[in-house]
Design a protein around this motif. Structure first.
Motif, PDB file in Angstrom:
ATOM      1  N   LYS A  74      36.201  27.992  73.570  1.00  0.00           N
ATOM      2  CA  LYS A  74      37.044  26.898  73.081  1.00  0.00           C
ATOM      3  C   LYS A  74      37.577  26.037  74.228  1.00  0.00           C
ATOM      4  CE  LYS A  74      39.128  29.689  69.304  1.00  0.00           C
ATOM      5  NZ  LYS A  74      37.971  29.927  68.559  1.00  0.00           N
ATOM      6  N   LEU A  75      37.960  26.687  75.326  1.00  0.00           N
ATOM      7  CA  LEU A  75      38.703  26.009  76.389  1.00  0.00           C
ATOM      8  C   LEU A  75      37.885  25.754  77.644  1.00  0.00           C
ATOM      9  CD1 LEU A  75      41.944  28.168  76.036  1.00  0.00           C
ATOM     10  CD2 LEU A  75      41.645  25.800  75.267  1.00  0.00           C
ATOM     11  N   GLY A  76      36.784  26.475  77.817  1.00  0.00           N
ATOM     12  CA  GLY A  76      35.957  26.331  79.006  1.00  0.00           C
ATOM     13  C   GLY A  76      36.333  27.340  80.085  1.00  0.00           C
ATOM     14  N   LYS A  77      35.375  27.717  80.892  1.00  0.00           N
ATOM     15  CA  LYS A  77      35.624  28.692  81.957  1.00  0.00           C
ATOM     16  C   LYS A  77      36.526  28.130  83.048  1.00  0.00           C
ATOM     17  CE  LYS A  77      31.485  31.515  81.326  1.00  0.00           C
ATOM     18  NZ  LYS A  77      30.299  32.129  81.966  1.00  0.00           N
ATOM     19  N   LEU A  78      36.458  26.811  83.284  1.00  0.00           N
ATOM     20  CA  LEU A  78      37.277  26.216  84.339  1.00  0.00           C
ATOM     21  C   LEU A  78      38.766  26.335  84.007  1.00  0.00           C
ATOM     22  CD1 LEU A  78      37.193  24.729  87.051  1.00  0.00           C
ATOM     23  CD2 LEU A  78      37.136  22.569  85.781  1.00  0.00           C
ATOM     24  N   PHE A  79      39.110  26.293  82.745  1.00  0.00           N
ATOM     25  CA  PHE A  79      40.496  26.466  82.312  1.00  0.00           C
ATOM     26  C   PHE A  79      41.049  27.776  82.883  1.00  0.00           C
ATOM     27  CE2 PHE A  79      43.492  28.350  79.286  1.00  0.00           C
ATOM     28  CZ  PHE A  79      44.391  27.320  79.073  1.00  0.00           C
ATOM     29  N   PHE A  80      40.265  28.834  82.770  1.00  0.00           N
ATOM     30  CA  PHE A  80      40.704  30.140  83.267  1.00  0.00           C
ATOM     31  C   PHE A  80      40.633  30.216  84.788  1.00  0.00           C
ATOM     32  CE2 PHE A  80      39.879  30.992  78.847  1.00  0.00           C
ATOM     33  CZ  PHE A  80      40.886  31.893  78.509  1.00  0.00           C
ATOM     34  N   ARG A  81      39.623  29.627  85.369  1.00  0.00           N
ATOM     35  CA  ARG A  81      39.516  29.626  86.831  1.00  0.00           C
ATOM     36  C   ARG A  81      40.742  28.947  87.445  1.00  0.00           C
ATOM     37  NH1 ARG A  81      39.014  31.305  91.724  1.00  0.00           N
ATOM     38  NH2 ARG A  81      38.125  29.851  93.220  1.00  0.00           N
ATOM     39  N   ASN A  82      41.156  27.840  86.877  1.00  0.00           N
ATOM     40  CA  ASN A  82      42.319  27.121  87.415  1.00  0.00           C
ATOM     41  C   ASN A  82      43.610  27.936  87.275  1.00  0.00           C
ATOM     42  OD1 ASN A  82      40.741  24.938  88.160  1.00  0.00           O
ATOM     43  ND2 ASN A  82      41.135  23.800  86.276  1.00  0.00           N
TER      44      ASN A  82
END
Length: 561
Positions: A107-115
């Motif tokens: 839903k949010l993308g992997k970059l959301f979590f990486r950041n």
């Protein structure tokens, strides 16, 4: 909504903290990713409301640093933001540990979590008091610079309004303007030394408490850099010394011949033409009207965007006493509105900053409907590509702003762009060296600055201006105090923006379409990704500026008046 109608209300910190405690406790108990998304949306709403009030206070404080009410409110956020961060980070820690992370990533993308993972490394309750002190010190520095009252030519000027005299076609006026500026900094040098020394040691303490070797990596992580590190930046700086510094020396030689001087000294740095630099036609109102015409003709979306800015009074452009220096664009999150702040002073910089900050604002406008605001955010070098590219895409309309000075401006703009990059790299390397050795004395830091002047601007002659020839020049650059390690972002972005310029010379519309696409995907892609997807060369790649700088040099030498 018009800016003047946006009501400020100090946030209820107790209620806000309780809200974060509730969603942090609920999040791991949720039985599905859909329920966890609702917690994330509640976080988004709470933080947007808090951030909007913080930004309103910041804008109104920077418009008038002598306003007692907003001075206190700005202080309120400096004091409370570090404490709130503890609760926000606790919630984000729960998010990255979600048992439904795979579904949330869809839903949010992997970059959301990486950041989020990067941001979690930058905070611990142990550094709250240090963060408060850092906020207080940077505010004190900005207020000190905003307090400047420089007597000159029968006027009382601030550090923004005296710039027009620093660029005068009369060399004696330039010398006197710089002398008066130097006197202000010399008179406040002890305080400036003290503030920076405290900031360096404060940030070093933060880093050590968080488990970093020094502040450098913490500084990178605070900026959310998610696709390159200090090694890549060092490669870029080395290329600038090898490939671009010789080109800028050639530009300075051409400038020397053009203005008829035996050499280019410090007071001549921004004097590009014998009859004066290009000057815009009219004041703030006329320039805004000209910008509206430009953006209407540029594309339907840019015309719509700029009209939205005007109708909602989302500008404060003119310099005045007590106003913070510089320029910026920020976002009033709850209103999904950008805001542009500047200090017009009658120089070409008025047009530069108007188009530059409009590039930032356009990106905010294009992504205003993104539900998860953290997916509309981007790292700062990407943001500066938005702004610096817009400056160059505006070139076909420069006659609206400059009239008979248009050709002069087109040369000036490109020469200034190339000349800036070595200076920006100097600012960046200075900070790396300072934070590697946080115990350097103020005098030793000035020695470091002077060595870097010789490396990046070997032609420089300070001509008896003691403050500058003694190495105090870095104290004028407020990013060094207030936004550590930010400045290289301008250099990386300028390099990419010049690639857009080169492409626009071949096919303006095709290059501009690529630029608009760059803006739209900046929030959920890394800098490396958006640059490569735009078909441009990364600044970290070998010889990134070698051919491009020669292309620009050839263009300006052919067009030079």
């Amino acid at each position: 909504m018009k800016f003047s109608q946006m009501e400020y209300q100090r946030p209820d910190m107790e209620r806000l903290v309780q809200g974060y405690q509730v969603i942090t406790e609920e999040f791991p108990k949720c039985s599905s990713s859909e329920e966890q998304m609702q917690c994330i949306l509640r976080h988004e709403k709470m933080f947007a409301e808090y951030q909007t009030m913080s930004t309103l206070a910041f804008i109104r404080h920077s418009i008038d640093t002598t306003d007692e009410f907003y001075d206190k409110e700005h202080g309120f956020f400096n004091e409370n933001s570090p404490e709130l961060q503890e609760y926000i980070q606790a919630f984000k820690k729960a998010v990255v540990q979600s048992r439904f992370r795979r579904e949330l990533e869809e839903k949010l993308g992997k970059l959301f979590f990486r950041n989020i993972e990067i941001s979690l490394k930058t905070f611990s309750p142990e550094i709250i008091d240090l963060l408060k002190e850092e906020n207080q010190l940077t505010t004190e520095y900005e207020k000190l610079l905003a307090s400047a009252k420089i007597p000159f030519d029968g006027e009382e000027l601030n550090l923004s309004s005296i710039i027009k005299y620093q660029q005068s076609e009369d060399r004696e006026i330039r010398k006197q303007a710089w002398k008066k500026t130097a006197e202000f900094f010399s008179a406040n040098q002890q305080k400036l030394d003290e503030l920076y020394d405290k900031l360096v040691k404060n940030r070093d303490q933060q880093a050590k408490k968080l488990g970093y070797d020094n502040f450098i990596q913490l500084g990178y992580d605070r900026l959310g850099r998610n696709c390159y590190q200090a090694d890549e930046v060092k490669i870029f700086r080395e290329q600038i010394v090898k490939d671009l510094v010789p080109v800028t020396q050639k530009i300075r030689e051409n400038q020397k011949k053009r203005v008829g001087l035996p050499h280019i000294g410090f007071v001549d740095v921004n004097a590009y033409f014998p009859d004066g630099n290009p000057k815009p036609q009219g004041g703030a109102q006329e320039l805004v009207q000209a910008a509206q015409k430009m953006y209407d003709e540029m594309s339907p979306v840019t015309g719509e965007f700029f009209r939205f800015m005007r109708e909602n009074e989302l500008f404060d452009l003119e310099s005045k006493h007590g106003k913070q220096g510089g320029g910026y664009c920020t976002e009033l999150t709850s209103y999904r509105s950008p805001f542009i702040f500047s200090n017009f002073n009658g120089t070409s910089g008025d047009v530069d900053v108007l188009t530059h900050e409009a590039g930032h604002a356009l990106e905010t406008y294009l992504l205003r409907d993104v539900e998860i605001r953290e997916n509309a955010e981007y790292t700062m070098e990407t943001a500066e590509v938005h702004s610096m590219s817009m400056e160059l895409f505006a070139r076909p309309w420069c006659e609206l702003f400059f009239g008979k000075d248009t050709e002069k401006f087109l040369v000036y703009q490109l020469e200034s762009a190339l000349n800036f990059i070595p200076y920006g790299c100097m600012v960046d390397e200075f900070q790396h060296l300072v934070y590697e050795k946080p115990d350097l004395s103020p005098e030793e830091r000035k020695e470091v600055w002077l060595k870097l002047e010789n490396k990046y601007r070997p032609w420089m002659d300070f001509e008896g201006l003691e403050f500058f020839q003694d190495g105090g020049g870095y104290q004028r650059q407020h990013h060094i105090y207030s936004f550590p390690f930010y400045y290289i972002d301008y250099c990386l972005a300028q390099t990419v923006a010049l690639e857009f310029w080169s492409a626009s010379n071949q096919d303006w519309q095709e290059a501009f379409d690529r630029y608009l696409e760059f803006l739209k995907q900046s929030g959920d892609h890394t800098f490396v990704q958006v640059v490569e997807q735009a078909g441009l060369k990364l600044p970290f790649r070998p010889n990134c500026l070698e051919a491009l700088s020669q292309e620009i040099l050839k263009w300006v030498e052919k067009a030079a008046l």
